[in-house]
Design a protein around this motif. Structure first.
Motif, PDB file in Angstrom:
ATOM      1  N   ILE A   1       0.985  -1.112   0.407  1.00 52.99           N
ATOM      2  CA  ILE A   1      -0.053  -0.024   0.207  1.00 52.99           C
ATOM      3  C   ILE A   1       0.800   0.910  -0.207  1.00 52.99           C
ATOM      4  O   ILE A   1       0.249   2.441  -0.425  1.00 52.99           O
ATOM      5  CB  ILE A   1      -0.876  -0.058   1.254  1.00 52.99           C
ATOM      6  CG1 ILE A   1      -0.329  -0.493   2.180  1.00 52.99           C
ATOM      7  CG2 ILE A   1      -1.972  -1.199   0.734  1.00 52.99           C
ATOM      8  CD1 ILE A   1      -1.172  -0.253   3.228  1.00 52.99           C
TER       9      ILE A   1
ATOM     10  N   ALA B   1      -1.617  -2.288  -7.267  1.00 53.94           N
ATOM     11  CA  ALA B   1      -2.151  -2.904  -5.448  1.00 53.94           C
ATOM     12  C   ALA B   1      -2.473  -2.111  -4.774  1.00 53.94           C
ATOM     13  O   ALA B   1      -3.898  -2.719  -4.429  1.00 53.94           O
ATOM     14  CB  ALA B   1      -0.732  -3.795  -5.651  1.00 53.94           C
ATOM     15  N   ALA B   2      -2.423  -0.676  -4.531  1.00 56.11           N
ATOM     16  CA  ALA B   2      -2.305   0.097  -3.726  1.00 56.11           C
ATOM     17  C   ALA B   2      -3.994   0.623  -4.103  1.00 56.11           C
ATOM     18  O   ALA B   2      -4.483   0.543  -3.544  1.00 56.11           O
ATOM     19  CB  ALA B   2      -1.514   0.701  -2.952  1.00 56.11           C
TER      20      ALA B   2
ATOM     21  N   ALA C   1      -6.455  -2.256  -3.836  1.00 51.80           N
ATOM     22  CA  ALA C   1      -6.689  -2.757  -2.409  1.00 51.80           C
ATOM     23  C   ALA C   1      -7.540  -1.545  -2.487  1.00 51.80           C
ATOM     24  O   ALA C   1      -8.588  -1.437  -1.035  1.00 51.80           O
ATOM     25  CB  ALA C   1      -5.445  -2.273  -1.456  1.00 51.80           C
TER      26      ALA C   1
END
Length: 151
Positions: free
Chosen positions: A43, A49-50, A53
């Motif tokens: 994150i 990927a952050a 999420a």
């Protein structure tokens, strides 16, 4: 840090005393903090990927935002004009309320809660600090910050 006579500082207990300048939190600062602390959670360092999420991109470590209090204090916190040295004495309460997205700016709002003599020549200042995120309704964090002043 701005300076003032001790009696003037004591008269401000319970009052807002200052707001810092804005500080930018770009990805390179977040990545450097990740390297310094060995906290490379996705994150903070992986924008894709952050975003997946739910953050929309990377976010600063809460402890990075907290560490910026020292810089914020240089703009906003009053210390006695007789100060020989000031040290960080700790935090009584910290709450991380909202993430700071990479590229955002933050600033600190300082309220003096108390100014008590801890020992002769030592003054314990307690500040309530709220760190605002530019353009956001919810602050990044709140903290009660203690500073020990040697006069």
């Amino acid at each position: 840090m701005p300076v003032a006579p001790l009696d003037e500082i004591r008269a401000k207990v319970g009052s807002a005393i200052g707001v810092s300048d804005w500080i930018e939190v770009p990805q390179d600062r977040i990545s450097a903090f990740a390297d310094a602390t060995d906290d490379h959670q996705f994150i903070h360092v992986d924008p894709v990927a952050a975003a997946a999420a739910g953050f929309g991109g990377t976010i600063a470590h809460g402890f990075l935002t907290l560490s910026l209090l020292s810089r914020m204090a240089a703009d906003a916190m009053l210390i006695p004009d007789t100060t020989r040295m000031a040290v960080n004495y700790g935090l009584d309460r910290v709450r991380f309320l909202a993430p700071v997205k990479a590229g955002k700016r933050v600033r600190g709002h300082f309220t003096l809660e108390s100014a008590d003599e801890k020992a002769p020549g030592q003054l314990l200042l307690k500040h309530q600090v709220t760190v605002e995120i530019e353009g956001e309704d919810k602050p990044a964090l709140t903290a009660q910050w203690l500073g020990l002043i040697f006069t």
